[in-house]
Design an enzyme around this catalytic site. Structure first.
Site, PDB file in Angstrom:
ATOM      1  N   ARG A  29      -8.453  -1.889   6.136  1.00 55.96           N
ATOM      2  CA  ARG A  29      -9.556  -2.861   6.118  1.00 55.96           C
ATOM      3  C   ARG A  29     -10.306  -2.847   7.444  1.00 55.96           C
ATOM      4  O   ARG A  29     -11.548  -2.867   7.478  1.00 55.96           O
ATOM      5  CB  ARG A  29      -9.017  -4.269   5.852  1.00 55.96           C
ATOM      6  CG  ARG A  29      -8.668  -4.547   4.391  1.00 55.96           C
ATOM      7  CD  ARG A  29      -7.895  -5.860   4.306  1.00 55.96           C
ATOM      8  NE  ARG A  29      -7.593  -6.310   2.961  1.00 55.96           N
ATOM      9  CZ  ARG A  29      -6.628  -5.817   2.197  1.00 55.96           C
ATOM     10  NH1 ARG A  29      -5.912  -4.797   2.615  1.00 55.96           N
ATOM     11  NH2 ARG A  29      -6.398  -6.327   0.999  1.00 55.96           N
ATOM     12  N   ASP A  51      -2.102   7.340   4.131  1.00 56.04           N
ATOM     13  CA  ASP A  51      -3.140   6.471   3.563  1.00 56.04           C
ATOM     14  C   ASP A  51      -4.261   6.192   4.566  1.00 56.04           C
ATOM     15  O   ASP A  51      -5.435   6.136   4.190  1.00 56.04           O
ATOM     16  CB  ASP A  51      -2.534   5.149   3.072  1.00 56.04           C
ATOM     17  CG  ASP A  51      -2.019   5.280   1.642  1.00 56.04           C
ATOM     18  OD1 ASP A  51      -1.864   6.429   1.173  1.00 56.04           O
ATOM     19  OD2 ASP A  51      -1.772   4.236   1.004  1.00 56.04           O
ATOM     20  N   ASN A  94      -3.772   9.222  -2.867  1.00 48.93           N
ATOM     21  CA  ASN A  94      -3.258   8.145  -3.709  1.00 48.93           C
ATOM     22  C   ASN A  94      -3.361   6.816  -2.955  1.00 48.93           C
ATOM     23  O   ASN A  94      -2.542   5.933  -3.131  1.00 48.93           O
ATOM     24  CB  ASN A  94      -1.799   8.437  -4.092  1.00 48.93           C
ATOM     25  CG  ASN A  94      -1.384   7.670  -5.350  1.00 48.93           C
ATOM     26  OD1 ASN A  94      -2.221   7.035  -6.005  1.00 48.93           O
ATOM     27  ND2 ASN A  94      -0.110   7.714  -5.675  1.00 48.93           N
ATOM     28  N   SER A 199      -1.289 -11.669  -6.027  1.00 49.30           N
ATOM     29  CA  SER A 199      -1.226 -11.218  -4.630  1.00 49.30           C
ATOM     30  C   SER A 199      -2.240 -11.937  -3.734  1.00 49.30           C
ATOM     31  O   SER A 199      -2.942 -11.314  -2.947  1.00 49.30           O
ATOM     32  CB  SER A 199      -1.468  -9.708  -4.546  1.00 49.30           C
ATOM     33  OG  SER A 199      -0.853  -9.020  -5.601  1.00 49.30           O
ATOM     34  N   HIS A 397       6.365   6.110  -1.637  1.00 48.78           N
ATOM     35  CA  HIS A 397       7.006   5.800  -0.352  1.00 48.78           C
ATOM     36  C   HIS A 397       7.976   4.629  -0.437  1.00 48.78           C
ATOM     37  O   HIS A 397       9.051   4.649   0.159  1.00 48.78           O
ATOM     38  CB  HIS A 397       5.930   5.513   0.694  1.00 48.78           C
ATOM     39  CG  HIS A 397       4.949   4.437   0.295  1.00 48.78           C
ATOM     40  ND1 HIS A 397       4.490   3.489   1.162  1.00 48.78           N
ATOM     41  CD2 HIS A 397       4.353   4.148  -0.894  1.00 48.78           C
ATOM     42  CE1 HIS A 397       3.642   2.678   0.538  1.00 48.78           C
ATOM     43  NE2 HIS A 397       3.539   3.065  -0.708  1.00 48.78           N
ATOM     44  N   LYS A 422       3.298   8.188   3.538  1.00 50.22           N
ATOM     45  CA  LYS A 422       2.139   7.409   3.073  1.00 50.22           C
ATOM     46  C   LYS A 422       1.887   6.217   3.984  1.00 50.22           C
ATOM     47  O   LYS A 422       0.746   5.890   4.284  1.00 50.22           O
ATOM     48  CB  LYS A 422       2.398   6.923   1.639  1.00 50.22           C
ATOM     49  CG  LYS A 422       1.187   6.302   0.969  1.00 50.22           C
ATOM     50  CD  LYS A 422       1.463   6.095  -0.513  1.00 50.22           C
ATOM     51  CE  LYS A 422       0.194   6.017  -1.336  1.00 50.22           C
ATOM     52  NZ  LYS A 422      -0.529   4.773  -1.204  1.00 50.22           N
TER      53      LYS A 422
END
Ligand code: DC
Length: 653
Positions: A29, A51, A94, A199, A397, A422
């Site tokens: 972010r 990632d 991914n 979430s 992961h 990841k």
């Protein structure tokens, strides 16, 4: 691709400090908002993993300038909302956080962009986000299957003053992505959430980061969010990324399972005021009875005090979807069932995590009940203990990191452990620094050196398990003979070794349900064992079977390659030997006691031939390792040899 694996022995205890890698969710972010903001931002303690690499590559392809600072940070030159590259094709692997947020942001960025990922990414739904973006005027096309990546984005025709509806019950990343993107639309917009928002802490984190980058979102409960007209991202100057709270969960769990309150496991980089929802994982551990303490930027965990044990819980995991996976493993060490409820989102993550978790727990002999949106775990007990298993990780992961915890109950093989890259490339190094394995004593040496007797007695004296690895090669030779497989047929013998149905018990050993303790000691089988033991495929097939003996409270393993190959981390390695003459005499004595014919010369010749073959073979040859202590039994008896081995072990030699 050759499957790599990591074998973990059974762990006894845990303690120590871990410095956490940066939060993946915050890193991705912050990278995106810094690239959209006016001005330069220095991001500190960013996560460096697969990632975040996908996000950085994407931003670089969009023309965002990023440079390392002297202090280890990353300076991002903001684009003010319009990326320099007006066209780009982005590969996002991914990385869900990168894919969803970039889809939303690029829908309003005025260029033409293609977003792709790995095959699994193309199976993860994104239709609800696309529909919401289109309602704001975005121009998005699914290139393969409607509602799934890959996507083609063209410049939007923004509709002012709109109210956008978005589903909240599939992935909170849809709402997060939409919220981060809307300031680029330049008009006042209200987002309304349909269905239960899952979430929520991740959405809260998004709002927190947006505020740090100058955009205040007005929130009405968790139902509606308003972005004011003229909202615009501005650099906060420096932004410090918190340690990853989801990554912290594995170490806090290690503490709850295996640490004493005096010597807890302590994670640094995330504390009680963290903006990541997964810090609430510590509350779940506390509810199970673990001892938890927290400060500004640390949390410590240990077992329950006063002789208590962990207790199973029934938990709605909506607020900690990722860290909740870790609870499924903690449940194995608790009293009573654990139910993880409201976890339907697991099904659309890196893999179908409910199915994967249930399948792998079952390999460990755990009773698991799996529902559309829950998982119930019955902890092992004496009647149904955990058993060693080979665990698949599904390119996920979190599967790899979670299952490392099961090693507190049984030795494990974890396939494709590298998938942790990841989010936590050094995970297994950190794990190794915190978890303490059961001790192992490796005793290697030539045939008839007395190592079997010595090893069994050392094991008995310490209350440890005992592995007679030579017996396994003998069993393979016998099983091959009985199955009519030639001892020279490497593939055939290896297949037998992989399927070997053996039970070692107090008085001997059973092969396919039959007692064979005597049969495997015959000279012919000894010779066959030496032949099959020279074959790499056979040795590989027996490797995990041997390591599965490495259990609490400890192990003594005897053979030829215990210290070199099977247990290279052994606390004590002994090379136990005697001259050929002495060994031949011992063997003759043994045979005569059993009323079997014994000719000294031929026995000595046979024994030397077998030694020569064991020494000369390419794979795992018989030799004294540099770190093995020599124990020559030519002039000492069994009692003295046992005493010496125990003394070395006790004094840490
Ligand atoms: O220790 P033993 O005599 O029971 O071993 C039988 C055979 O198996 C022997 O020829 C060597 C081989 N072996 C091996 O290659 N590696 C081991 N770890 C143990 C035995």
């Amino acid at each position: 691709m050759k499957m790599t694996f990591l074998d973990l022995p059974q762990m006894l205890a845990a303690s120590g400090n871990v410095t956490l890698p940066g939060s993946k969710s915050i890193s991705n972010r912050a990278l995106l908002l810094a690239s959209l903001a006016k001005g330069e931002t220095e991001l500190r303690a960013l996560l460096d993993s697969d990632d975040t690499a996908r996000m950085r590559e994407a931003l670089a392809a969009l023309g965002v300038a990023m440079a390392a600072t002297d202090t280890g940070g990353l300076k991002v030159t903001g684009s003010g909302g319009q990326f320099p590259a007006r066209r780009a094709e982005l590969f996002l692997g991914n990385a869900g956080t990168a894919f969803r947020s970039l889809t939303a942001v690029l829908a309003f960025a005025g260029g033409e962009y293609v977003l792709k990922g790995v095959p699994r990414m193309h199976e993860r739904p994104i239709g609800d986000l696309v529909v919401a973006l289109k309602a704001c005027g975005a121009n998005i096309e699914s290139l393969e299957k409607e509602g799934f990546p890959p996507l083609l984005l063209r410049p939007a025709a923004i509709r002012p003053g709109s109210v956008v509806k978005i589903r909240g019950d599939v992935s909170s990343q849809f709402l997060s992505g939409l919220l981060m993107a809307l300031p680029l639309a330049g008009v006042e917009t209200t987002v309304e959430v349909e269905g239960e928002l899952i979430s929520k802490p991740y959405v809260d984190m998004t709002l927190n980061l947006m505020a740090r980058f100058g955009v205040a979102v007005e929130r009405d409960d968790w139902r509606a969010f308003s972005i004011p007209a003229g909202a615009c991202y501005r650099s906060p100057g420096v932004y410090q990324v918190e340690g990853d709270a989801s990554s912290a969960s594995y170490f806090l769990a290690l503490g709850a399972i295996g640490a004493t309150a005096d010597n807890p496991v302590r994670v640094a980089g995330v504390g009680k005021n963290a903006i990541q929802g997964d810090v609430r994982f510590a509350d779940a551990l506390a509810a199970m009875g673990a001892t938890i303490e927290a400060g500004e930027d640390w949390i410590a965990a240990a077992r329950p005090t006063n002789g208590k044990t962990l207790k199973g819980i029934h938990l709605d995991c909506n607020h900690i979807p990722d860290a909740a996976m870790t609870l499924a493993l903690v449940a194995l060490f608790a009293e009573g069932e654990t139910t993880l409820a409201n976890i339907a989102s697991w099904r659309v993550k890196e893999t179908d995590r409910i199915a994967a978790m249930a399948a792998e727990l079952r390999k460990l002999n755990v009773r698991v009940e799996e529902g559309a949106d829950f998982l119930r775990i019955v902890p092992p007990d004496a009647a149904r203990p955990l058993q060693p298993a080979v665990i698949d990780t599904y390119d996920d992961h979190r599967m790899a990191m979670c299952f490392s915890l099961a090693s507190f109950g049984a030795p494990l093989r974890i396939n494709d452990p590298g998938c942790v890259a990841k989010t936590f490339p050094d995970y297994f190094d950190s794990f190794g620094a915190i978890a303490r394995p059961a001790p192992v004593i490796a005793i290697d040496g030539p045939t008839a050196s007395g190592k079997g007797t010595v090893s069994a007695r050392v094991a008995a004296a310490l209350g440890f398990h005992y592995l007679d690895s030579g017996a396994l090669y003998r069993l393979v030779a016998l099983a091959a003979r009985e199955a009519g497989v030639d001892w020279q047929d490497e593939a055939g013998v290896a297949a037998i070794a992989a399927r070997l149905d053996v039970v070692f018990h107090a008085d001997g050993v059973r092969l396919n349900g039959r007692e064979v303790g005597e049969a495997i000691r015959h000279e012919e089988i000894s010779s066959g064992a030496s032949k099959v033991a020279a074959m790499p495929a056979v040795r590989e097939a027996l490797l995990f079977r041997q390591r599965a003996f490495h259990r609490s409270p400890g192990l003594v393993g005897d053979g030829r390659d215990m210290g070199s190959v099977v247990f290279p981390e052994a606390q004590l390695k002994i090379f136990l030997t005697a001259s050929p003459a002495v060994r031949a005499e011992r063997r003759v004595k043994q045979l005569l006691e059993r009323n079997e014919p014994a000719d000294l010369d031929s026995i000595r010749a046979d024994l030397e031939a077998r030694d020569a073959r064991d020494r000369a073979r390419h794979i795992a040859p018989l030799k004294q390792e540099a770190d093995a202590l020599l124990l020559d039994t030519d002039h000492i008896g069994i009692d003295d040899a046992v005493a010496k081995a125990l003394e070395w072990f006790m004094t840490g030699n």
